[in-house]
Design an enzyme around this catalytic site. Structure first.
Site, PDB file in Angstrom:
ATOM      1  N   THR A 183       3.773  46.949   0.609  1.00 49.14           N
ATOM      2  CA  THR A 183       4.596  45.786   0.323  1.00 49.14           C
ATOM      3  C   THR A 183       5.845  46.145   0.764  1.00 49.14           C
ATOM      4  O   THR A 183       6.530  47.137   1.025  1.00 49.14           O
ATOM      5  CB  THR A 183       4.687  45.786  -1.059  1.00 49.14           C
ATOM      6  OG1 THR A 183       5.374  44.650  -1.318  1.00 49.14           O
ATOM      7  CG2 THR A 183       4.949  47.022  -1.809  1.00 49.14           C
ATOM      8  N   ASP A 184       6.497  45.012   1.106  1.00 55.52           N
ATOM      9  CA  ASP A 184       7.895  44.982   1.396  1.00 55.52           C
ATOM     10  C   ASP A 184       8.947  45.334   0.147  1.00 55.52           C
ATOM     11  O   ASP A 184       9.983  45.638   0.564  1.00 55.52           O
ATOM     12  CB  ASP A 184       8.515  43.683   2.265  1.00 55.52           C
ATOM     13  CG  ASP A 184       8.054  42.343   1.180  1.00 55.52           C
ATOM     14  OD1 ASP A 184       7.716  42.631   0.310  1.00 55.52           O
ATOM     15  OD2 ASP A 184       8.691  41.271   1.563  1.00 55.52           O
ATOM     16  N   GLU A 185       8.302  45.314  -0.859  1.00 51.25           N
ATOM     17  CA  GLU A 185       9.098  45.627  -2.218  1.00 51.25           C
ATOM     18  C   GLU A 185       9.579  47.080  -2.009  1.00 51.25           C
ATOM     19  O   GLU A 185      10.655  47.255  -2.614  1.00 51.25           O
ATOM     20  CB  GLU A 185       8.477  45.386  -3.468  1.00 51.25           C
ATOM     21  CG  GLU A 185       8.142  43.789  -3.703  1.00 51.25           C
ATOM     22  CD  GLU A 185       7.506  43.308  -4.920  1.00 51.25           C
ATOM     23  OE1 GLU A 185       8.020  43.699  -5.846  1.00 51.25           O
ATOM     24  OE2 GLU A 185       6.627  42.601  -4.905  1.00 51.25           O
TER      25      GLU A 185
ATOM     26  N   ASP B 182     -14.404  48.549  -6.128  1.00 46.92           N
ATOM     27  CA  ASP B 182     -13.437  48.047  -6.999  1.00 46.92           C
ATOM     28  C   ASP B 182     -13.819  48.566  -8.196  1.00 46.92           C
ATOM     29  O   ASP B 182     -14.923  48.585  -8.661  1.00 46.92           O
ATOM     30  CB  ASP B 182     -13.398  46.612  -6.720  1.00 46.92           C
ATOM     31  CG  ASP B 182     -12.101  45.821  -7.423  1.00 46.92           C
ATOM     32  OD1 ASP B 182     -11.273  45.172  -6.452  1.00 46.92           O
ATOM     33  OD2 ASP B 182     -11.868  45.918  -8.407  1.00 46.92           O
TER      34      ASP B 182
ATOM     35  N   LYS C 287       4.362  52.437  -5.095  1.00 44.40           N
ATOM     36  CA  LYS C 287       3.913  52.100  -3.554  1.00 44.40           C
ATOM     37  C   LYS C 287       4.828  52.865  -2.680  1.00 44.40           C
ATOM     38  O   LYS C 287       4.013  53.401  -1.673  1.00 44.40           O
ATOM     39  CB  LYS C 287       4.074  50.695  -3.317  1.00 44.40           C
ATOM     40  CG  LYS C 287       3.079  49.602  -4.141  1.00 44.40           C
ATOM     41  CD  LYS C 287       1.443  50.062  -3.956  1.00 44.40           C
ATOM     42  CE  LYS C 287       1.151  49.392  -2.481  1.00 44.40           C
ATOM     43  NZ  LYS C 287      -0.229  49.487  -2.145  1.00 44.40           N
TER      44      LYS C 287
ATOM     45  N   TYR D 148       6.407  49.294  -9.954  1.00 43.83           N
ATOM     46  CA  TYR D 148       5.496  48.833  -9.067  1.00 43.83           C
ATOM     47  C   TYR D 148       5.812  49.447  -7.680  1.00 43.83           C
ATOM     48  O   TYR D 148       5.278  50.050  -6.847  1.00 43.83           O
ATOM     49  CB  TYR D 148       5.191  47.408  -9.070  1.00 43.83           C
ATOM     50  CG  TYR D 148       4.440  46.859  -7.806  1.00 43.83           C
ATOM     51  CD1 TYR D 148       3.304  47.385  -7.462  1.00 43.83           C
ATOM     52  CD2 TYR D 148       5.101  46.045  -7.019  1.00 43.83           C
ATOM     53  CE1 TYR D 148       2.836  46.787  -6.354  1.00 43.83           C
ATOM     54  CE2 TYR D 148       4.620  45.574  -6.053  1.00 43.83           C
ATOM     55  CZ  TYR D 148       3.446  46.132  -5.459  1.00 43.83           C
ATOM     56  OH  TYR D 148       2.640  45.616  -4.453  1.00 43.83           O
TER      57      TYR D 148
ATOM     58  N   LEU E 116     -12.762  46.799 -10.780  1.00 42.31           N
ATOM     59  CA  LEU E 116     -12.780  45.635 -11.635  1.00 42.31           C
ATOM     60  C   LEU E 116     -12.193  45.749 -12.819  1.00 42.31           C
ATOM     61  O   LEU E 116     -12.483  45.277 -14.096  1.00 42.31           O
ATOM     62  CB  LEU E 116     -14.226  45.392 -11.962  1.00 42.31           C
ATOM     63  CG  LEU E 116     -15.354  44.796 -10.808  1.00 42.31           C
ATOM     64  CD1 LEU E 116     -16.749  44.757 -11.257  1.00 42.31           C
ATOM     65  CD2 LEU E 116     -14.865  43.944  -9.821  1.00 42.31           C
TER      66      LEU E 116
ATOM     67  N   LYS F 191       0.297  35.169 -10.569  1.00 42.00           N
ATOM     68  CA  LYS F 191       1.143  35.123  -9.437  1.00 42.00           C
ATOM     69  C   LYS F 191       1.738  33.722  -9.522  1.00 42.00           C
ATOM     70  O   LYS F 191       1.184  32.652  -9.959  1.00 42.00           O
ATOM     71  CB  LYS F 191       0.674  35.479  -8.335  1.00 42.00           C
ATOM     72  CG  LYS F 191      -0.133  36.787  -8.238  1.00 42.00           C
ATOM     73  CD  LYS F 191       0.921  37.922  -8.238  1.00 42.00           C
ATOM     74  CE  LYS F 191       0.214  39.494  -7.978  1.00 42.00           C
ATOM     75  NZ  LYS F 191       1.315  40.303  -8.137  1.00 42.00           N
TER      76      LYS F 191
END
Length: 342
Positions: free
Chosen positions: A125-127, A33, A157, A153, A35, A192
């Site tokens: 993602t479903d987006e 990560d 993706k 975004y 970070l 979120k």
């Protein structure tokens, strides 16, 4: 087996780290990560002492670093959670989303091709499908739904997904992709919707709701998502996309009212604000392929999942209060740098 889990200090990646470290004690789980602001090593505190867990700080878009890491560590499986993921931030600064979500993905896959990785899994993602009309509850996203993105975004993706499928066809890289609906649960960063509303309701502060609050999402508990990814990585067909949905459609206003009711707070705390640019109206996933091929079923419905999530926030106030105060960003320095562990 040796797994590389990228973005393992984030919300979904961190929950997946917990899941894998505890389920597969004989396998090595390496958490990579960068970070950034959303990466919180306090999320991984419960597994830090486990002999099959290791943390490495680094950027998936740093090609020399990634190639050197793969040469040294000899991974078998790579599961990529690492991504910039907040839509509002993508509207303000699209470039970092391209660098991490697209270039980072191709960098990882170049290393996977070079070092013969057995499986590369992309968490999407479903987006990427865009949105659905509110007046057609019979419509759902399937794996065959055309990509039709709405934000920088989701565009980043979707681009990464296409690269993943291209690497499978061009280079023979064994890949799978999962596209999930909106996740919620423990360790979610407080920007979120659900954790933001919980923290503000507990402080008796106004709860900002975009537009009219009618935007619908299919809510998936993060534990159910982790189970799905585990199944796909081990048993999913190479080159395939699997949708992961929770069968829990709620609009944003319903979600907020559920939180207020559970916490015994007044609905007068709700404060409607200007809508987000290009705000998708409805997401809804059809997960039949995952259910039929791999036997996956969600454990949590919306009511039980929300009860568990709210209770977790009540029991772990220190975790999210550290984020709100900024103290969480000091954890890496305290736990790793000062002790000579990096």
């Amino acid at each position: 087996m040796k797994y590389l889990v990228t973005g393992g200090a984030g919300f979904i990646g961190g929950n997946f780290i917990h899941y894998m470290v505890n389920k597969y004690p004989e396998d090595m789980i390496v958490n990579l990560d960068k970070l950034t602001y959303a990466g919180n090593l306090e999320t991984c505190k419960p597994v830090e002492g486990k002999p099959n867990y290791k943390f490495i700080k680094g950027d998936i878009a740093d090609r020399p670093f990634i190639m050197d890491l793969f040469e040294k560590e000899k991974f078998d499986v790579v599961i990529n959670f690492a991504a910039e993921s907040h839509v509002d931030r993508s509207i303000e600064d699209p470039e970092i989303f391209v660098k991490t979500n697209v270039m980072g993905t191709t960098t990882l896959m170049d290393a996977c091709v070079k070092y013969g990785i057995k499986r590369y899994h992309q968490v999407s993602t479903d987006e990427v499908y865009g949105d659905l009309p509110l007046d057609r509850p019979d419509l759902f996203f399937t794996e065959e739904t055309p990509l039709h993105t709405s934000s920088p975004y989701s565009s980043a993706k979707a681009s990464a997904d296409l690269f993943v499928l291209a690497y499978h066809r061009t280079y023979g890289l064994p890949v799978t992709i999962s596209r999930c609906s909106n996740n919620y649960g423990p360790y979610q960063f407080p920007e979120k919707l659900i954790p933001l509303m919980i923290s503000r309701a507990l402080a008796d502060e106004p709860l900002p709701v975009y537009g009219d609050g009618a935007n619908v999402r299919d809510w998936l508990h993060v534990y159910d998502h982790c189970v799905a990814i585990d199944l796909i990585v081990h048993d999913g067909r190479e080159g395939e996309v699997y949708n992961v949905g929770g069968h829990n459609e709620r609009n944003n206003l319903q979600v907020v009212k559920t939180i207020l009711k559970t916490l015994d707070k007044p609905e007068s705390l709700i404060h409607f604000v200007a809508d987000r640019k290009g705000h998708d109206r409805r997401y809804a996933i059809d997960p039949k392929k995952l259910e039929t091929e791999l036997g996956w079923k969600p454990k949590y419905n919306f009511d039980t999942g929300m009860q568990q999530t709210i209770q977790w926030h009540l029991d772990h106030k220190e975790w999210w209060q550290h984020i709100l105060s900024g103290e969480y960003q000091q954890y890496y320095e305290k736990m790793y740098t000062d002790k000579g562990r990096v």
